[in-house]
Write a protein that holds these residues in place. Structure first.
Motif, mmCIF file in Angstrom:
data_model
loop_
_atom_site.group_PDB
_atom_site.id
_atom_site.type_symbol
_atom_site.label_atom_id
_atom_site.label_comp_id
_atom_site.label_asym_id
_atom_site.label_seq_id
_atom_site.Cartn_x
_atom_site.Cartn_y
_atom_site.Cartn_z
ATOM 1 N N MET A 61 0.834 -1.175 0.000
ATOM 2 C CA MET A 61 0.000 0.000 0.000
ATOM 3 C C MET A 61 0.884 1.245 0.000
ATOM 4 S SD MET A 61 -3.241 -0.681 0.034
ATOM 5 C CE MET A 61 -3.363 -2.259 -0.761
ATOM 6 N N SER A 62 0.242 2.372 -0.149
ATOM 7 C CA SER A 62 1.010 3.609 -0.217
ATOM 8 C C SER A 62 0.223 4.780 0.353
ATOM 9 C CB SER A 62 1.364 3.916 -1.674
ATOM 10 O OG SER A 62 0.201 4.280 -2.389
ATOM 11 N N LYS A 63 0.900 5.906 0.417
ATOM 12 C CA LYS A 63 0.264 7.127 0.886
ATOM 13 C C LYS A 63 -0.906 7.495 -0.027
ATOM 14 C CE LYS A 63 2.603 11.048 0.714
ATOM 15 N NZ LYS A 63 3.535 12.132 1.056
ATOM 16 N N LYS A 64 -0.817 7.167 -1.316
ATOM 17 C CA LYS A 64 -1.913 7.444 -2.251
ATOM 18 C C LYS A 64 -3.190 6.714 -1.836
ATOM 19 C CE LYS A 64 0.670 8.257 -6.482
ATOM 20 N NZ LYS A 64 0.881 7.798 -7.853
ATOM 21 N N ASN A 65 -3.033 5.481 -1.372
ATOM 22 C CA ASN A 65 -4.202 4.714 -0.935
ATOM 23 C C ASN A 65 -4.829 5.337 0.316
ATOM 24 O OD1 ASN A 65 -2.143 2.489 -2.142
ATOM 25 N ND2 ASN A 65 -4.254 2.048 -2.687
ATOM 26 N N LEU A 66 -3.995 5.832 1.212
ATOM 27 C CA LEU A 66 -4.489 6.512 2.410
ATOM 28 C C LEU A 66 -5.246 7.774 2.009
ATOM 29 C CD1 LEU A 66 -4.692 6.913 5.462
ATOM 30 C CD2 LEU A 66 -2.417 7.940 5.392
ATOM 31 N N GLU A 67 -4.684 8.524 1.088
ATOM 32 C CA GLU A 67 -5.329 9.739 0.599
ATOM 33 C C GLU A 67 -6.695 9.418 -0.018
ATOM 34 O OE1 GLU A 67 -4.032 13.561 -2.116
ATOM 35 O OE2 GLU A 67 -3.085 11.628 -2.502
ATOM 36 N N ALA A 68 -6.764 8.369 -0.810
ATOM 37 C CA ALA A 68 -8.033 7.963 -1.426
ATOM 38 C C ALA A 68 -9.048 7.543 -0.369
ATOM 39 C CB ALA A 68 -7.792 6.826 -2.409
ATOM 40 N N ALA A 69 -8.597 6.801 0.636
ATOM 41 C CA ALA A 69 -9.504 6.373 1.711
ATOM 42 C C ALA A 69 -10.043 7.574 2.477
ATOM 43 C CB ALA A 69 -8.783 5.405 2.652
ATOM 44 N N LEU A 70 -9.190 8.565 2.727
ATOM 45 C CA LEU A 70 -9.641 9.794 3.387
ATOM 46 C C LEU A 70 -10.696 10.494 2.543
ATOM 47 C CD1 LEU A 70 -6.349 11.389 4.685
ATOM 48 C CD2 LEU A 70 -8.405 11.083 6.044
ATOM 49 N N PHE A 71 -10.464 10.549 1.246
ATOM 50 C CA PHE A 71 -11.358 11.265 0.336
ATOM 51 C C PHE A 71 -12.751 10.641 0.284
ATOM 52 C CE2 PHE A 71 -13.022 12.241 -3.923
ATOM 53 C CZ PHE A 71 -13.005 13.619 -3.863
ATOM 54 N N VAL A 72 -12.834 9.334 0.281
ATOM 55 C CA VAL A 72 -14.136 8.668 0.120
ATOM 56 C C VAL A 72 -14.864 8.383 1.435
ATOM 57 C CG1 VAL A 72 -13.469 7.638 -2.074
ATOM 58 C CG2 VAL A 72 -13.198 6.320 0.030
ATOM 59 N N SER A 73 -14.150 8.458 2.553
ATOM 60 C CA SER A 73 -14.777 8.159 3.835
ATOM 61 C C SER A 73 -15.831 9.201 4.190
ATOM 62 C CB SER A 73 -13.724 8.103 4.938
ATOM 63 O OG SER A 73 -14.339 7.867 6.177
ATOM 64 N N LYS A 74 -16.960 8.739 4.655
ATOM 65 C CA LYS A 74 -18.050 9.635 5.045
ATOM 66 C C LYS A 74 -17.983 10.037 6.519
ATOM 67 C CE LYS A 74 -21.291 7.868 1.592
ATOM 68 N NZ LYS A 74 -20.708 8.598 0.536
ATOM 69 N N GLU A 75 -17.058 9.448 7.255
ATOM 70 C CA GLU A 75 -16.906 9.769 8.679
ATOM 71 C C GLU A 75 -15.433 9.691 9.042
ATOM 72 O OE1 GLU A 75 -17.748 5.475 10.694
ATOM 73 O OE2 GLU A 75 -19.476 6.604 10.000
ATOM 74 N N PRO A 76 -15.034 10.349 10.138
ATOM 75 C CA PRO A 76 -13.631 10.287 10.560
ATOM 76 C C PRO A 76 -13.215 8.842 10.851
ATOM 77 C CG PRO A 76 -14.797 11.995 11.775
ATOM 78 C CD PRO A 76 -15.826 11.208 11.023
ATOM 79 N N LEU A 77 -12.002 8.502 10.451
ATOM 80 C CA LEU A 77 -11.448 7.176 10.712
ATOM 81 C C LEU A 77 -10.168 7.313 11.523
ATOM 82 C CD1 LEU A 77 -11.895 5.524 7.199
ATOM 83 C CD2 LEU A 77 -13.292 5.154 9.225
ATOM 84 N N THR A 78 -9.928 6.342 12.392
ATOM 85 C CA THR A 78 -8.725 6.344 13.227
ATOM 86 C C THR A 78 -7.553 5.718 12.478
ATOM 87 O OG1 THR A 78 -9.167 4.178 14.173
ATOM 88 C CG2 THR A 78 -10.142 6.084 15.307
ATOM 89 N N ILE A 79 -6.376 5.896 13.027
ATOM 90 C CA ILE A 79 -5.181 5.251 12.471
ATOM 91 C C ILE A 79 -5.402 3.742 12.419
ATOM 92 C CG2 ILE A 79 -2.733 4.744 12.891
ATOM 93 C CD1 ILE A 79 -3.207 7.621 11.879
ATOM 94 N N GLU A 80 -6.008 3.196 13.458
ATOM 95 C CA GLU A 80 -6.278 1.759 13.512
ATOM 96 C C GLU A 80 -7.227 1.337 12.391
ATOM 97 O OE1 GLU A 80 -6.416 3.827 16.184
ATOM 98 O OE2 GLU A 80 -4.684 3.089 17.277
#
Length: 65
Positions: free
Chosen positions: A1-20
């Motif tokens: 995985m990469s930082k790009k995948n994290l960025e995409a997950a942040l973009f599509v998430s409808k609610e705040p997500l934790t590091i976990e």
């Protein structure tokens, strides 16, 4: 995985997500997720979207500026 995948997950998430949450979703080490998260926070600090820490999680929101 990469930082790009994290960025995409942040973009599509409808609610705040934790590091976990991100570590589980992306099947990645929490240390890597934390490092990438703070890199993204810095990268987005002067853009139309920002990454905000909310209640122990993170979300991407429009900049108040």
């Amino acid at each position: 995985m990469s930082k790009k995948n994290l960025e995409a997950a942040l973009f599509v998430s409808k609610e705040p997500l934790t590091i976990e949450n991100f570590a589980e979703i992306l099947n990645e080490d929490k240390r890597a997720i934390t490092r990438w998260m703070y890199e993204l926070i810095n990268e987005y600090s002067n853009k139309g979207m920002i990454i905000k820490q909310v209640g122990g999680g993170f979300e991407m929101v429009s900049s108040p500026d």
